[in-house]
Design an enzyme around this catalytic site. Sequence first.
Site, PDB file in Angstrom:
ATOM      1  N   GLY A  19      49.354  37.753  35.028  1.00 18.56           N
ATOM      2  CA  GLY A  19      50.277  37.387  33.858  1.00 18.56           C
ATOM      3  C   GLY A  19      50.606  35.911  33.877  1.00 18.56           C
ATOM      4  CB  THR A  20      51.643  33.515  36.331  1.00 16.65           C
ATOM      5  OG1 THR A  20      52.727  34.107  37.047  1.00 16.65           O
ATOM      6  CG2 THR A  20      52.285  32.153  36.506  1.00 16.65           C
TER       7      THR A  20
ATOM      8  CB  CYS B 116      59.555  36.054  40.323  1.00 11.57           C
ATOM      9  SG  CYS B 116      58.120  36.890  39.825  1.00 11.57           S
TER      10      CYS B 116
ATOM     11  CB  THR C 247      32.636  32.287  40.313  1.00 18.00           C
ATOM     12  OG1 THR C 247      31.846  31.187  40.470  1.00 18.00           O
ATOM     13  CG2 THR C 247      31.560  33.479  40.441  1.00 18.00           C
TER      14      THR C 247
ATOM     15  CG  HIS D 242      50.204  42.912  40.302  1.00 16.58           C
ATOM     16  ND1 HIS D 242      51.543  43.099  40.522  1.00 16.58           N
ATOM     17  CD2 HIS D 242      50.382  41.645  39.375  1.00 16.58           C
ATOM     18  CE1 HIS D 242      52.136  42.012  40.528  1.00 16.58           C
ATOM     19  NE2 HIS D 242      51.548  41.350  39.318  1.00 16.58           N
TER      20      HIS D 242
ATOM     21  CD  GLN E 264      57.218  44.678  34.056  1.00 14.68           C
ATOM     22  OE1 GLN E 264      57.460  46.021  34.250  1.00 14.68           O
ATOM     23  NE2 GLN E 264      56.995  43.946  35.353  1.00 14.68           N
TER      24      GLN E 264
HETATM   25  N1  PLP Z   1      55.346  38.533  32.849  1.00 12.56           N
HETATM   26  C1  PLP Z   1      56.232  39.650  33.127  1.00 12.56           C
HETATM   27  C2  PLP Z   1      57.062  40.222  32.103  1.00 12.56           C
HETATM   28  C3  PLP Z   1      56.250  39.972  34.578  1.00 12.56           C
HETATM   29  O1  PLP Z   1      57.089  40.983  34.899  1.00 12.56           O
HETATM   30  C4  PLP Z   1      55.548  39.422  35.497  1.00 12.56           C
HETATM   31  C5  PLP Z   1      55.276  39.735  36.929  1.00 12.56           C
HETATM   32  O2  PLP Z   1      56.537  40.101  37.412  1.00 12.56           O
HETATM   33  C6  PLP Z   1      54.736  38.262  35.256  1.00 12.56           C
HETATM   34  C7  PLP Z   1      54.725  37.728  33.884  1.00 12.56           C
HETATM   35  C8  PLP Z   1      53.656  37.573  36.168  1.00 12.56           C
HETATM   36  O3  PLP Z   1      52.434  38.284  36.364  1.00 12.56           O
HETATM   37  P1  PLP Z   1      51.756  38.067  37.582  1.00 12.56           P
HETATM   38  O4  PLP Z   1      52.458  38.733  38.807  1.00 12.56           O
HETATM   39  O5  PLP Z   1      50.453  38.679  37.412  1.00 12.56           O
HETATM   40  O6  PLP Z   1      51.336  36.608  37.539  1.00 12.56           O
END
Ligand code: PLP
Length: 376
Positions: free
Chosen positions: A72-73, A324, A237, A201, A179
Site C-alpha cells: 500500500g505504501t 503505524c 524482478t 496483507h 482497507q
Molecule cells: N493505506 C492504508 C489505509 C493502510 O491502512 C495502510 C496500512 O496500514 C497502508 C496504506 C500501507 O500499506 P502497507 O502496509 O502495505 O505498506
Amino acid sequence: MMPKVYADNAATTKLDREAFEIMRLYMLEEYGNASQPYSFARAPKRALQEARAIIAQCINALPGEIYFTSGGTESDNWAIKGVACGWPRKSQIITSKIEHHAVLRSCAFLEQNGYAITYLPATRQAIIENGVLVDKISSATRLVSVMTANNEVGSIQPIRELVKTAHANGALFHTDAVQAVGHINVDVRDSDVDLLSASAHKFNGPKGIGFLYIKTGIDIKPCHHGGAQEDGMRAGTENIANILGMAIALRNNCRQLEKNIDKLKGIEEAFLSALNNAKVDYILNGSEQRIPGNISISIRNADGEMLLHRLDLMGITVSTGAACDSKETRVSHVLNAMGVPEEYVRGTIRVSFGKDNCIDDALFVADSLKKILVAK
Ligand code: PLP
C-alpha cells in the site's frame, strides 16, 4: 506467542491457507525468473498473467491496468508522485486530513517541492463530504486523493460522488483502498477512479506485496527505474510467489464477501451489545457505513494504551489507533480531525475482527474490557 483472540485485522491478517500452499510451490520449485526466455520461466510467467487476470476481475478492471508493487505504501507514493512529476510545480493536489501517512507524507514531500496541497476536513464521523471538495477544487487542481475507507475508524467515503466532482473540474482521482479491497465490493468501473492502491496483507494475502490500478490512458510516470518489468512502469524482478498468493487470497475473500460481511456484522453487534449491557461509557467512532468488523471506540476517562497492554496480558490483541502510530502516544491525526471529545479521545481502542473470529471472541473481548474498567 499466538493470542487467544486476534482482533487487529485492520493492521494485518492471517495468510490464506490456499495462498500459502501455492506460494510454497513458487518459492521451492517454480522459482524461475519470469523475464527469462527459457522453459523454466514458463510457469512463473503464466502465474504472473493468471494473477493479474484474477485481481483485475475482483475489482472489475482490465488485466493490463494492474501493476504489482511492494504494498500500500508504495502504491500510494507512486500514484501521487508519479502523476505529479509530469506537471508544473504550482499545480494543486487535494487530499484529506484523515488519510494514511503513506498519502499524507507523499503530499508533504511534494509540498516541500513547490506543489500546493489542500487538506480537506472530515466530519465528526470521519466522512469527506462532496461539498467541501466542491468548495476547494479549481481548474488548478490536478489530482484528488481520498481514501475509500479509513484505517482507524472504518468510515467508507462517498467515492463515486467525489470522483464526479474531480472529473468535472479536469482533475484525476486516486483512492487508497487498502482497507476496502477484499472486504467490501470495490468496482473501479462503477466508481470511475483513475488510480487505486491496495495491499495484500490486509486481505489475507502475504506481506510486502500490493498493486496499483491505473486506468488505461492515465499519464503517470514510473517511480522505480531499472528493468523493463511491469510494462516498463515498475522495475524489479517480480515476486511471483507473493503475487500469486495475493491473487488467490483476494479471489477467496471476494468469493465469500457477502458471507464474511454478514458474519462480521453479527460479531460487531454482539460486541457492542455486550459493552452496552455492561454500561461502558463509550463513543462508537466512524460513520454508519463502515468496514465490517472495524470498531473504534473511545471510552470516557480511560487510557487506550493501558487498555491495549492489559488486554494483551489477557491474550487479546487490539490496537490504539493506526498500526503505524503504535509507538506514538499522542492522539492520532484522524481522531483529532474528527474532533472526538477531550474526555473520550485518550481512551480510544480499535478492535478489528476478521473472518476467522467468532461471536465468542467478541464476548471475550467485551468481558475482559469490562473487567479492566471495573478494576481501574
Ligand atoms: N493505506 C492504508 C489505509 C493502510 O491502512 C495502510 C496500512 O496500514 C497502508 C496504506 C500501507 O500499506 P502497507 O502496509 O502495505 O505498506
